[in-house]
Design a protein around this motif. Structure first.
Motif, PDB file in Angstrom:
ATOM      1  N   SER A   3       0.831  -1.148  -0.021  1.00 50.02           N
ATOM      2  CA  SER A   3      -0.023   0.115   0.261  1.00 50.02           C
ATOM      3  C   SER A   3       0.720   1.187   0.057  1.00 50.02           C
ATOM      4  O   SER A   3       2.084   1.268   0.449  1.00 50.02           O
ATOM      5  N   ASN A   4       0.211   2.339  -0.469  1.00 49.64           N
ATOM      6  CA  ASN A   4       0.990   3.594  -0.406  1.00 49.64           C
ATOM      7  C   ASN A   4       1.761   4.036   0.609  1.00 49.64           C
ATOM      8  O   ASN A   4       2.660   4.691   0.621  1.00 49.64           O
ATOM      9  N   LYS A  26      -0.490   4.363  -7.278  1.00 50.44           N
ATOM     10  CA  LYS A  26      -0.050   4.248  -5.703  1.00 50.44           C
ATOM     11  C   LYS A  26       0.192   5.378  -5.239  1.00 50.44           C
ATOM     12  O   LYS A  26       0.057   5.530  -4.031  1.00 50.44           O
ATOM     13  N   PHE A  27       0.727   6.297  -5.904  1.00 50.83           N
ATOM     14  CA  PHE A  27       0.794   7.848  -5.431  1.00 50.83           C
ATOM     15  C   PHE A  27       1.047   8.590  -6.632  1.00 50.83           C
ATOM     16  O   PHE A  27       1.177   8.100  -7.917  1.00 50.83           O
ATOM     17  N   ARG A  39       1.914  11.232 -12.876  1.00 50.79           N
ATOM     18  CA  ARG A  39       1.965   9.785 -12.483  1.00 50.79           C
ATOM     19  C   ARG A  39       3.483   9.608 -12.248  1.00 50.79           C
ATOM     20  O   ARG A  39       4.384  10.295 -12.914  1.00 50.79           O
ATOM     21  N   PRO A  40       3.749   8.581 -11.528  1.00 49.28           N
ATOM     22  CA  PRO A  40       5.220   8.355 -11.639  1.00 49.28           C
ATOM     23  C   PRO A  40       5.923   7.893 -12.873  1.00 49.28           C
ATOM     24  O   PRO A  40       7.107   8.085 -13.042  1.00 49.28           O
ATOM     25  N   SER A  41       5.225   7.302 -13.594  1.00 52.05           N
ATOM     26  CA  SER A  41       5.781   6.820 -15.072  1.00 52.05           C
ATOM     27  C   SER A  41       5.768   7.969 -15.925  1.00 52.05           C
ATOM     28  O   SER A  41       6.108   7.638 -17.127  1.00 52.05           O
ATOM     29  N   CYS A  42       5.433   9.161 -15.848  1.00 50.22           N
ATOM     30  CA  CYS A  42       5.630  10.203 -16.722  1.00 50.22           C
ATOM     31  C   CYS A  42       6.720  10.494 -17.219  1.00 50.22           C
ATOM     32  O   CYS A  42       7.742  10.396 -16.611  1.00 50.22           O
TER      33      CYS A  42
END
Length: 104
Positions: A3-4, A26-27, A39-42
């Motif tokens: 979890s986050n 997730k965050f 997003r983290p994947s940006c």
């Protein structure tokens, strides 16, 4: 994926730097200097460490006055966003609709 609340700031930072898709949903992170959240994947330019703040969800970032990134579209409230998916779906629809038509 845990979890986050169990991710340390360092783990989140590494996910941001490496554009890790596993952490999408997730965050979210925002860049104070631009006023944009992602997003983290940006795939946008990696921000400076001291200029980011982390949010549990997109709504928190919006409530704090950050704008959604136009590249990774974090406001769509889906875990994973693929910017090419819409093009693929439209192309597939067109091909299925027009497959048997003869060209002029």
């Amino acid at each position: 994926m845990k979890s986050n609340n169990l991710f340390s700031f360092e783990v989140k930072w590494k996910a941001i730097v490496t554009c890790d898709k596993r952490y999408d949903g997730k965050f979210f992170y925002a860049v104070k200097t631009t006023g944009i959240f992602c997003r983290p994947s940006c795939k946008s330019k990696t921000p400076n460490y001291e200029n980011i703040c982390i949010f549990k969800n997109a709504m928190e970032a919006l409530q704090q006055g950050f704008r959604p990134c136009k590249r990774c579209r974090p406001e769509l409230f889906i875990d994973i966003y693929d910017p090419q998916q819409e093009v693929v779906e439209k192309t597939k629809f067109y091909l299925e609709k027009n497959y048997e038509k003869k060209s002029p």
